[in-house]
Scaffold this motif. Sequence first.
Motif, PDB file in Angstrom:
ATOM      1  N   ALA A 252      45.841 103.298 -41.973  1.00  0.00           N
ATOM      2  CA  ALA A 252      45.169 102.097 -42.467  1.00  0.00           C
ATOM      3  C   ALA A 252      43.751 102.404 -42.927  1.00  0.00           C
ATOM      4  N   ALA A 253      43.045 103.243 -42.177  1.00  0.00           N
ATOM      5  CA  ALA A 253      41.668 103.576 -42.549  1.00  0.00           C
ATOM      6  C   ALA A 253      41.620 104.368 -43.851  1.00  0.00           C
ATOM      7  N   LEU A 254      42.474 105.373 -43.967  1.00  0.00           N
ATOM      8  CA  LEU A 254      42.481 106.182 -45.189  1.00  0.00           C
ATOM      9  C   LEU A 254      42.892 105.344 -46.392  1.00  0.00           C
ATOM     10  N   ALA A 255      43.866 104.471 -46.189  1.00  0.00           N
ATOM     11  CA  ALA A 255      44.349 103.640 -47.296  1.00  0.00           C
ATOM     12  C   ALA A 255      43.289 102.632 -47.731  1.00  0.00           C
ATOM     13  N   THR A 256      42.589 102.051 -46.780  1.00  0.00           N
ATOM     14  CA  THR A 256      41.540 101.085 -47.130  1.00  0.00           C
ATOM     15  C   THR A 256      40.421 101.766 -47.902  1.00  0.00           C
ATOM     16  N   ARG A 257      40.033 102.914 -47.430  1.00  0.00           N
ATOM     17  CA  ARG A 257      38.946 103.652 -48.094  1.00  0.00           C
ATOM     18  C   ARG A 257      39.333 104.029 -49.521  1.00  0.00           C
ATOM     19  N   ALA A 258      40.527 104.583 -49.680  1.00  0.00           N
ATOM     20  CA  ALA A 258      40.977 104.996 -51.012  1.00  0.00           C
ATOM     21  C   ALA A 258      41.185 103.789 -51.919  1.00  0.00           C
ATOM     22  N   ALA A 278      35.487 105.317 -38.526  1.00  0.00           N
ATOM     23  CA  ALA A 278      36.373 104.921 -37.432  1.00  0.00           C
ATOM     24  C   ALA A 278      37.738 104.493 -37.976  1.00  0.00           C
ATOM     25  N   PRO A 279      38.831 104.866 -37.303  1.00  0.00           N
ATOM     26  CA  PRO A 279      40.140 104.408 -37.745  1.00  0.00           C
ATOM     27  C   PRO A 279      40.442 102.957 -37.379  1.00  0.00           C
ATOM     28  N   VAL A 280      39.588 102.340 -36.577  1.00  0.00           N
ATOM     29  CA  VAL A 280      39.871 100.975 -36.127  1.00  0.00           C
ATOM     30  C   VAL A 280      39.454  99.919 -37.151  1.00  0.00           C
ATOM     31  N   ALA A 281      38.454 100.223 -37.965  1.00  0.00           N
ATOM     32  CA  ALA A 281      37.975  99.275 -38.977  1.00  0.00           C
ATOM     33  C   ALA A 281      37.237 100.049 -40.054  1.00  0.00           C
ATOM     34  N   HIS A 324      41.396  96.520 -39.678  1.00  0.00           N
ATOM     35  CA  HIS A 324      42.805  96.930 -39.695  1.00  0.00           C
ATOM     36  C   HIS A 324      43.193  97.528 -38.342  1.00  0.00           C
ATOM     37  N   TYR A 325      43.174  96.691 -37.322  1.00  0.00           N
ATOM     38  CA  TYR A 325      43.547  97.189 -35.996  1.00  0.00           C
ATOM     39  C   TYR A 325      44.657  96.335 -35.395  1.00  0.00           C
ATOM     40  N   TRP A 365      48.386 106.249 -47.631  1.00  0.00           N
ATOM     41  CA  TRP A 365      49.006 105.903 -46.357  1.00  0.00           C
ATOM     42  C   TRP A 365      49.925 107.026 -45.903  1.00  0.00           C
ATOM     43  N   ARG A 366      49.627 107.525 -44.710  1.00  0.00           N
ATOM     44  CA  ARG A 366      50.502 108.577 -44.151  1.00  0.00           C
ATOM     45  C   ARG A 366      50.288 108.663 -42.667  1.00  0.00           C
TER      46      ARG A 366
END
Length: 366
Positions: A252-258, A278-281, A324-325, A365-366
Motif C-alpha cells: 500500500a505504501a509503495l503503491a500510494t507513493r508511486a 512508514a508503511p502504515v501511512a 492505508h492501514y 503493488w507487490r
Amino acid sequence: MTHPLLDLPPLSAGRFAAIEDRVARLLDTRQDVLITQGEALLPLEGAIRAAAGPGTVALNVVTGPYGQTFGHWLRDSGATVHDLAVPFHTAVTAAQIREAFDEHPEIDFVSLVHAEAATGNTNPVAAIGEVVRERGALFYLDAVASVGAEPVLPDAWGVDLCVIGAQKALGGPAGVSAISVSERAWARMAANPGAPRRSYLSLLDWKERWLDAGRKALPHAPAQLEMLALEACLERVESAGLETVMARHRGAALATRAGAVALGGGLEPYVYEVGDAAPVATTLRVPPGAPASELVARALADEPALPLAAGGGALAREMVRVNHYGPDATPEAVRGCLTALGRALEERGLPVDPAAARDAVAGAWR
C-alpha cells in the motif's frame, strides 16, 4: 432485549492472560507483557512516569508530534531532557544517536517513536537499539503505529519498554493497548520513588497484583468488549500470517507513493526517501495555493469513508495523509484516495493523469 454485545459472561483471568500471551508471540518477546485497559496513551505516559525521574538524563528523539509529547512528560517527571529533533520529512539515524551520546555520555534513557503516522516517517530501531545497548541506557519505544505494518522486535532490538496499540495496522480496537517490559525496566521503576502507585497510570501495581500474583485474579474489571475485539484481531492476524499483513502495508505504501507521483497536479511524497517512509501511512506534500485541508474536504465530500486526512496543526496547509492501514491496506483504498485527490486538484485547474496513477498503483503493488 438481547444483543450479542450485551449480557456476556465475565472475562476470566485465564482468558485475559491467554490474550497477553498472544501479544507476546506477536512481538516475539520473552519479556513481561501487560495489556492495559485504555488507549495507548495510557501505557505510553505510565511507562515514562514510572521509569523517569529527577535523576534521569533522557535523550528524546523528535521525528513528529508524539516525540514532542514524550519530551513534555519527561520534563514533568523531573528528568533532564536532551531533544534530538530532525525534520519531519526524514528519519533519525543511528549515527545521530551515537553523536548525542558522545556529547552527553550521562544519558541513561532514550525515547523514540518507531513510525510516526502523523508525519509518515519511520525510524531504524534495530540500528538505534545497538547504540543504546552499547551505552547501557534504557530504551523506550512507541510502536503503536508500526506494529503489524513492519517488524516490532523488542528482544532482538534491546527495547526495554515497548508500547503497542491495535487500532492501526492490526485493524483492532483502540480501547486497549499493551506494553512489554524488561527486567531492567522493572528495576528502574521499583527504584523510582516518583513512579505512580495506586493510580490508573501505575504499571507497578499491575506487576505486583497481576504478574507477581501468577495472573490468577484480575486487579479490576477488564474492558470486556475491547478485550474480545483484541482477541479477534490477534486471531485474524495469526490466521493470515504476520508477514502477509506486513506485506499488504508495504504494498500500500509503495503503491500510494508511486501513484501520487504519476497523478501529478503538484503532489509529491512528503517523506523524501523511500527508506524513511512508514508503511502504515503515506504523507503527500500539496502544491502551493491548494491547502491540504481544502483538498481533503473536497475529496471526502463525495466519498467520506476514504482513509484521507489533512496534516495536523501547521501541517494542515501542506500535507495530505493517506492512512492505508488495517482494512484499508488494499489497492482499492489506495486507488480511491488518489482518484478523489485527483478530482479535487483538477477542480483547481491543476493537470492530473488519473490513468497514469492507476497504472502506477498496479505496477507498484507487490
